[in-house]
Scaffold this motif. Structure first.
Motif, PDB file in Angstrom:
ATOM      1  N   ALA A  66     -15.537 -26.909 -23.982  1.00  8.97           N
ATOM      2  CA  ALA A  66     -14.127 -26.570 -23.810  1.00  8.97           C
ATOM      3  C   ALA A  66     -13.722 -25.391 -24.688  1.00  8.97           C
ATOM      4  N   GLU A  67     -14.127 -25.418 -25.954  1.00 11.86           N
ATOM      5  CA  GLU A  67     -13.660 -24.399 -26.899  1.00 11.86           C
ATOM      6  C   GLU A  67     -14.242 -23.027 -26.625  1.00 11.86           C
ATOM      7  N   GLU A  68     -15.504 -22.944 -26.213  1.00 10.73           N
ATOM      8  CA  GLU A  68     -16.114 -21.626 -26.008  1.00 10.73           C
ATOM      9  C   GLU A  68     -15.383 -20.843 -24.921  1.00 10.73           C
ATOM     10  N   VAL A  69     -14.976 -21.530 -23.872  1.00 10.05           N
ATOM     11  CA  VAL A  69     -14.251 -20.859 -22.803  1.00 10.05           C
ATOM     12  C   VAL A  69     -12.809 -20.573 -23.221  1.00 10.05           C
ATOM     13  N   GLU A  70     -12.167 -21.536 -23.862  1.00 11.87           N
ATOM     14  CA  GLU A  70     -10.762 -21.343 -24.243  1.00 11.87           C
ATOM     15  C   GLU A  70     -10.614 -20.398 -25.433  1.00 11.87           C
ATOM     16  N   ASN A  71     -11.644 -20.226 -26.235  1.00 13.56           N
ATOM     17  CA  ASN A  71     -11.593 -19.268 -27.357  1.00 13.56           C
ATOM     18  C   ASN A  71     -11.397 -17.838 -26.869  1.00 13.56           C
ATOM     19  N   VAL A  72     -11.827 -17.553 -25.653  1.00 18.76           N
ATOM     20  CA  VAL A  72     -11.644 -16.204 -25.103  1.00 18.76           C
ATOM     21  C   VAL A  72     -10.509 -16.189 -24.078  1.00 18.76           C
ATOM     22  N   GLY A  73      -9.710 -17.255 -24.069  1.00 16.10           N
ATOM     23  CA  GLY A  73      -8.563 -17.305 -23.176  1.00 16.10           C
ATOM     24  C   GLY A  73      -8.900 -17.707 -21.757  1.00 16.10           C
ATOM     25  N   GLY A  74     -10.094 -18.249 -21.540  1.00 18.64           N
ATOM     26  CA  GLY A  74     -10.525 -18.607 -20.202  1.00 18.64           C
ATOM     27  C   GLY A  74     -10.083 -19.995 -19.785  1.00 18.64           C
ATOM     28  N   TYR A  75     -10.438 -20.330 -18.555  1.00 24.01           N
ATOM     29  CA  TYR A  75     -10.046 -21.608 -17.950  1.00 24.01           C
ATOM     30  C   TYR A  75     -11.248 -22.163 -17.214  1.00 24.01           C
ATOM     31  N   LEU A  76     -11.560 -23.441 -17.455  1.00 24.33           N
ATOM     32  CA  LEU A  76     -12.736 -24.082 -16.879  1.00 24.33           C
ATOM     33  C   LEU A  76     -12.300 -25.345 -16.148  1.00 24.33           C
ATOM     34  N   ASN A  77     -12.799 -25.537 -14.913  1.00 24.78           N
ATOM     35  CA  ASN A  77     -12.384 -26.719 -14.162  1.00 24.78           C
ATOM     36  C   ASN A  77     -13.421 -27.035 -13.089  1.00 24.78           C
ATOM     37  N   ALA A  78     -13.195 -28.168 -12.387  1.00 23.65           N
ATOM     38  CA  ALA A  78     -14.074 -28.583 -11.301  1.00 23.65           C
ATOM     39  C   ALA A  78     -13.326 -29.563 -10.413  1.00 23.65           C
ATOM     40  N   TYR A  79     -13.825 -29.777  -9.210  1.00 21.88           N
ATOM     41  CA  TYR A  79     -13.252 -30.795  -8.338  1.00 21.88           C
ATOM     42  C   TYR A  79     -14.302 -31.250  -7.330  1.00 21.88           C
ATOM     43  N   THR A  80     -14.100 -32.450  -6.816  1.00 17.79           N
ATOM     44  CA  THR A  80     -15.005 -33.050  -5.842  1.00 17.79           C
ATOM     45  C   THR A  80     -14.255 -33.278  -4.535  1.00 17.79           C
ATOM     46  N   SER A  81     -14.872 -32.886  -3.426  1.00 20.84           N
ATOM     47  CA  SER A  81     -14.309 -33.169  -2.108  1.00 20.84           C
ATOM     48  C   SER A  81     -15.299 -34.060  -1.356  1.00 20.84           C
ATOM     49  N   ARG A  82     -15.055 -34.266  -0.070  1.00 26.04           N
ATOM     50  CA  ARG A  82     -15.965 -35.116   0.694  1.00 26.04           C
ATOM     51  C   ARG A  82     -17.291 -34.434   0.974  1.00 26.04           C
ATOM     52  N   GLU A  83     -17.317 -33.103   1.005  1.00 26.10           N
ATOM     53  CA  GLU A  83     -18.559 -32.408   1.351  1.00 26.10           C
ATOM     54  C   GLU A  83     -19.080 -31.470   0.271  1.00 26.10           C
ATOM     55  N   GLN A  84     -18.273 -31.124  -0.719  1.00 25.15           N
ATOM     56  CA  GLN A  84     -18.734 -30.230  -1.785  1.00 25.15           C
ATOM     57  C   GLN A  84     -18.201 -30.656  -3.150  1.00 25.15           C
ATOM     58  N   THR A  85     -18.885 -30.178  -4.182  1.00 25.19           N
ATOM     59  CA  THR A  85     -18.370 -30.240  -5.553  1.00 25.19           C
ATOM     60  C   THR A  85     -18.392 -28.813  -6.086  1.00 25.19           C
ATOM     61  N   THR A  86     -17.315 -28.409  -6.725  1.00 23.32           N
ATOM     62  CA  THR A  86     -17.171 -27.027  -7.183  1.00 23.32           C
ATOM     63  C   THR A  86     -16.841 -26.991  -8.660  1.00 23.32           C
ATOM     64  N   TYR A  87     -17.545 -26.141  -9.389  1.00 23.10           N
ATOM     65  CA  TYR A  87     -17.320 -25.913 -10.810  1.00 23.10           C
ATOM     66  C   TYR A  87     -16.983 -24.435 -10.988  1.00 23.10           C
ATOM     67  N   TYR A  88     -15.937 -24.127 -11.751  1.00 21.23           N
ATOM     68  CA  TYR A  88     -15.582 -22.712 -11.847  1.00 21.23           C
ATOM     69  C   TYR A  88     -14.907 -22.387 -13.178  1.00 21.23           C
ATOM     70  N   ALA A  89     -14.937 -21.087 -13.502  1.00 20.51           N
ATOM     71  CA  ALA A  89     -14.279 -20.582 -14.710  1.00 20.51           C
ATOM     72  C   ALA A  89     -13.557 -19.289 -14.361  1.00 20.51           C
ATOM     73  N   ARG A  90     -12.360 -19.137 -14.902  1.00 11.54           N
ATOM     74  CA  ARG A  90     -11.629 -17.878 -14.763  1.00 11.54           C
ATOM     75  C   ARG A  90     -11.513 -17.256 -16.142  1.00 11.54           C
ATOM     76  N   LEU A  91     -11.931 -15.998 -16.241  1.00  9.93           N
ATOM     77  CA  LEU A  91     -12.016 -15.330 -17.541  1.00  9.93           C
ATOM     78  C   LEU A  91     -11.626 -13.867 -17.408  1.00  9.93           C
ATOM     79  N   LEU A  92     -11.488 -13.207 -18.560  1.00 15.33           N
ATOM     80  CA  LEU A  92     -11.394 -11.753 -18.559  1.00 15.33           C
ATOM     81  C   LEU A  92     -12.736 -11.177 -18.139  1.00 15.33           C
ATOM     82  N   LYS A  93     -12.728  -9.996 -17.575  1.00 15.85           N
ATOM     83  CA  LYS A  93     -13.929  -9.429 -16.974  1.00 15.85           C
ATOM     84  C   LYS A  93     -15.091  -9.315 -17.958  1.00 15.85           C
ATOM     85  N   GLU A  94     -14.779  -9.052 -19.248  1.00 10.15           N
ATOM     86  CA  GLU A  94     -15.848  -8.879 -20.236  1.00 10.15           C
ATOM     87  C   GLU A  94     -16.512 -10.195 -20.630  1.00 10.15           C
ATOM     88  N   ASP A  95     -15.947 -11.314 -20.196  1.00 10.83           N
ATOM     89  CA  ASP A  95     -16.490 -12.624 -20.573  1.00 10.83           C
ATOM     90  C   ASP A  95     -17.226 -13.312 -19.434  1.00 10.83           C
TER      91      ASP A  95
END
Length: 418
Positions: A66-95
């Motif tokens: 959690a801290e490594e991503v949030e230390n650079v102001g990023g956002y980390l999340n995931a979700y599960t659906s009936r056919e897929q599971t998705t993990y993703y991060a939104r960050l500044l381009k340099e990260d």
């Protein structure tokens, strides 16, 4: 849209949508596994695995992730659906490299620490409890079970408290090892990035993932029926479900436009007739839920116990009207709403990542916006009327309802109205 695709030696596909004018990037890993891939005794395991992937790896504990991503102001999340599971991060381009590193770490080297498992088990049980206390959440699961009884597609994504209480570390590790394979996954990024650099990152960081899994999910077979829960509540929540379309059905775009006309906004037929003209509900809307091999069309409404008897025939009547009364103005308005919604969504890197990832999972290729717009423009009133007729004659109604149900007609009588 500048989209490029590369495939690594192990089968992992890398897809990018480069936007040089923005300062951010969203990177995600899409895995072709969800609750529809579960055996009955595994119900809820895909969702629990999604949670546990963030609870520690060989290199990072849960706090580090959690801290490594949030230390650079990023956002980390995931979700599960009936056919897929998705993990993703939104960050500044340099990260971007950090985001790829964290995602590759949690998807290859999670340890499923027993202490973390017990803590997260409690969190998921609380999540299930919260959903069970929310009638407009429960009613979706009731309709789903009615549509697909005794199938993985008909079971809740979160699982049950009983199942979740008994999953072990070995269950999680075995499930991940069996299902998380490189050629069933896609690394997708949208934003300010260079495709070749992301490919190089992926080749270095995702090398531990094996190529192929041996089997797939069971085929979805629509059945229909009723799942009712009589409960002392202020409102009755209802969902009327019908055998719908898969993503590759020729009527897919017709179904989208039809749903917008019938229940897609404040100008829709259901909103105008049921809420504005009759005051029977606060909220009513329709939606399509498509899968690779099937789907449902459904209408959700919440109303008072005394209004149920009036609501149902009005909803059925509005559906029947669409088999022969569809104006060019309505079709044009619905198409414009969908086009505008899509174009607005494309101004956000996370939405672009979602769009690309979903298309790669479903179609195996990015579908150009121009192709989507062309398909929407082909839909006319004749197609809408024909598709509504298909829905009403395509199979048994799937009725989900929760609340005080004493005034609800028997299922056969409700179904006969449609």
């Amino acid at each position: 849209m500048t989209v490029r695709i590369s495939t690594l030696d192990n089968g992992l596909r890398v897809v990018t949508d480069t936007l040089p004018h923005v300062e951010t990037v969203t990177v995600g890993v899409w895995t072709d596994v969800g609750s529809s891939h579960e055996q009955e005794d595994q119900n809820g395991l895909s969702h629990m695995l999604e949670h546990m992937a963030f609870k520690g790896t060989k290199r990072r504990n849960a706090r580090d992730i959690a801290e490594e991503v949030e230390n650079v102001g990023g956002y980390l999340n995931a979700y599960t659906s009936r056919e897929q599971t998705t993990y993703y991060a939104r960050l500044l381009k340099e990260d971007l490299d950090l985001g790829v590193d964290v995602l590759s770490d949690i998807l290859q080297f999670s340890t499923f620490d027993p202490k973390e498992l017990e803590r997260e088990r409690g969190v998921i049980i609380q999540e299930i409890g919260q959903a069970n206390d929310t009638p407009d959440d429960i009613v979706f699961d009731l309709m789903q079970e009615a549509a697909y009884p005794e199938q993985a597609a008909g079971r809740p994504i979160l699982g049950t408290i009983e199942r979740v209480s008994n999953f072990t570390r070995d269950d999680l590790a075995s499930y991940m090892s069996h299902h998380y394979k490189a050629d069933e996954m896609v690394l997708v990024a949208a934003g300010n990035l260079k495709h070749d650099e992301l490919v190089d990152m992926a080749a270095k960081k995702f090398s531990a993932i094996e190529r192929t899994r041996p089997d797939q999910k069971e085929e979805v077979v629509y059945k229909g029926g009723a799942r009712l829960e009589d409960k002392d509540l202020e409102q009755v929540n209802l969902i009327f479900g019908f055998d719908g379309v898969s993503f590759d059905d020729p009527d897919y775009y017709t179904a989208q436009v039809m749903s917008m006309i019938l229940g897609g906004g404040m100008s829709s037929r259901l909103f105008q007739e049921v809420r504005e003209n009759r005051g029977l509900v606060y909220s009513i809307y329709s939606f399509n839920q498509s899968y690779v091999d099937g789907g449902t069309f459904a209408i959700h409404a919440g109303t008072g116990p005394d209004q149920v008897g009036e609501l149902i025939p009005v909803v059925a009547g509005e559906m029947h009207k669409l088999t022969h009364e569809v104006s060019a103005e309505e079709v044009n308005r619905a198409r414009n709403q969908m086009k505008a919604g899509m174009m607005m969504a494309f101004e956000n890197t996370t939405n672009r990542m979602e769009h690309l990832g979903r298309q790669m999972m479903i179609h195996g290729r990015p579908v150009p916006r121009e192709e989507i717009l062309e398909k929407l423009d082909e839909v006319d009133g004749i197609a809408i009327a024909r598709y509504m007729d298909r829905l009403l004659n395509g199979g048994k109604l799937s009725l989900g309802a929760i609340g005080p149900l004493s005034s609800l007609e028997e299922y056969d009588k409700v179904a006969a109205r449609f």
